[in-house]
Design a protein around this motif. Structure first.
Motif, short mmCIF file in Angstrom:
data_model
loop_
_atom_site.label_atom_id
_atom_site.label_comp_id
_atom_site.label_asym_id
_atom_site.label_seq_id
_atom_site.Cartn_x
_atom_site.Cartn_y
_atom_site.Cartn_z
N PHE A 54 0.80 -1.21 0.00
CA PHE A 54 0.00 0.00 0.00
C PHE A 54 0.84 1.27 0.00
CE2 PHE A 54 -2.83 -3.19 1.92
CZ PHE A 54 -3.88 -3.11 1.03
N ASP A 55 2.12 1.14 0.16
CA ASP A 55 3.02 2.29 0.20
C ASP A 55 3.38 2.71 -1.22
OD1 ASP A 55 4.96 4.18 0.64
OD2 ASP A 55 6.41 2.80 1.53
N PRO A 56 2.86 3.85 -1.66
CA PRO A 56 3.13 4.28 -3.04
C PRO A 56 4.61 4.37 -3.38
CG PRO A 56 1.45 5.66 -2.05
CD PRO A 56 1.99 4.79 -0.95
N GLU A 57 5.42 4.83 -2.43
CA GLU A 57 6.86 4.95 -2.70
C GLU A 57 7.51 3.58 -2.86
OE1 GLU A 57 10.53 6.27 -3.57
OE2 GLU A 57 8.65 7.38 -3.61
N ALA A 58 7.12 2.62 -2.05
CA ALA A 58 7.67 1.26 -2.17
C ALA A 58 7.25 0.63 -3.49
CB ALA A 58 7.22 0.39 -0.99
N ARG A 59 6.01 0.86 -3.89
CA ARG A 59 5.52 0.33 -5.17
C ARG A 59 6.28 0.95 -6.34
NH1 ARG A 59 -0.22 -1.28 -5.02
NH2 ARG A 59 -0.51 -0.08 -6.91
N ARG A 60 6.45 2.27 -6.29
CA ARG A 60 7.19 2.96 -7.35
C ARG A 60 8.62 2.46 -7.42
NH1 ARG A 60 10.97 5.87 -7.93
NH2 ARG A 60 11.27 6.31 -5.73
N SER A 61 9.24 2.29 -6.27
CA SER A 61 10.62 1.81 -6.20
C SER A 61 10.74 0.40 -6.76
CB SER A 61 11.11 1.85 -4.76
OG SER A 61 12.40 1.31 -4.66
N PHE A 62 9.81 -0.47 -6.40
CA PHE A 62 9.81 -1.84 -6.91
C PHE A 62 9.72 -1.83 -8.43
CE2 PHE A 62 7.49 -5.52 -8.48
CZ PHE A 62 8.24 -6.56 -7.98
N CYS A 63 8.76 -1.10 -8.98
CA CYS A 63 8.58 -1.05 -10.43
C CYS A 63 9.81 -0.48 -11.12
CB CYS A 63 7.33 -0.25 -10.79
SG CYS A 63 5.80 -1.09 -10.34
N GLU A 64 10.39 0.55 -10.54
CA GLU A 64 11.59 1.16 -11.12
C GLU A 64 12.75 0.15 -11.14
OE1 GLU A 64 14.54 4.22 -9.22
OE2 GLU A 64 12.82 5.31 -10.06
N LYS A 65 12.92 -0.60 -10.08
CA LYS A 65 13.99 -1.60 -10.02
C LYS A 65 13.78 -2.70 -11.05
CE LYS A 65 15.16 -0.81 -5.19
NZ LYS A 65 15.07 -1.36 -3.82
N VAL A 66 12.55 -3.15 -11.21
CA VAL A 66 12.25 -4.16 -12.22
C VAL A 66 12.58 -3.62 -13.61
CG1 VAL A 66 10.42 -5.52 -13.34
CG2 VAL A 66 10.53 -5.39 -10.84
N GLU A 67 12.16 -2.40 -13.89
CA GLU A 67 12.43 -1.79 -15.18
C GLU A 67 13.94 -1.64 -15.43
OE1 GLU A 67 10.04 1.73 -14.82
OE2 GLU A 67 8.18 0.59 -15.14
N ARG A 68 14.68 -1.25 -14.41
CA ARG A 68 16.13 -1.13 -14.54
C ARG A 68 16.78 -2.48 -14.78
NH1 ARG A 68 18.21 2.08 -9.56
NH2 ARG A 68 20.20 1.71 -10.57
N ALA A 69 16.28 -3.53 -14.12
CA ALA A 69 16.81 -4.88 -14.32
C ALA A 69 16.56 -5.33 -15.76
CB ALA A 69 16.16 -5.85 -13.34
N VAL A 70 15.40 -5.03 -16.29
CA VAL A 70 15.06 -5.42 -17.66
C VAL A 70 15.88 -4.60 -18.66
CG1 VAL A 70 13.21 -5.42 -19.40
CG2 VAL A 70 12.75 -6.25 -17.07
#
Length: 142
Positions: A54-70
């Motif tokens: 539910f933490d918008p910052e944690a969600r944004r960070s997770f998505c950003e890390k996945v995108e960087r990994a890809v």
């Protein structure tokens, strides 16, 4: 000592399951939004539930890390992963290798396996998954 001897062998099936779970979470985070709970709703139960999901910052960070990994994998692998797992159009594997990336099923599987191998290390670097759980020697010990 050959290069192949230096590479870590990952359990292909477990790796695929783990990587696909990461992309399910990624899709969920990208497709939903959560507002801050209103003061009268925020109880101790809500506080317990209000974890990273539910933490918008944690969600944004997770998505950003996945995108960087890809972003770090080879172009053909990146295209496959992006089209198959990161867009909201829910393309199946069959459609991927017959329409989107016309090739044999075996070639498609080989490219996906290679992409998932690289992604496993990249996602581990970003602390999204634990690579040690995917190493063949460690999987056999369980």
């Amino acid at each position: 000592m050959s290069v192949k001897d230096e590479l870590v062998e990952l359990d292909h099936k477990n790796t695929q399951v783990v990587i696909e779970e990461v992309f399910k979470k990624y899709q969920f985070f990208k497709s939903t939004t959560f507002e801050e709970p209103e003061a009268n709703i925020a109880s101790s139960v809500c506080d317990e539930i209000n974890s990273n999901v539910f933490d918008p910052e944690a969600r944004r960070s997770f998505c950003e890390k996945v995108e960087r990994a890809v972003d770090k994998i080879y172009a053909k692998e990146k295209f496959l992963v992006t089209e198959r797992y990161m867009k909201d159009n829910h393309v199946t594997d069959i459609r991927m290798y017959t329409d989107v990336m016309p090739m044999s099923r075996d070639t498609y599987a080989k490219i996906r396996r290679s992409a998932f191998y690289s992604l496993a290390f990249n996602l581990s670097y970003f602390k999204i998954i634990d690579i040690n759980e995917l190493i063949v020697a460690n999987c056999e010990k369980r």
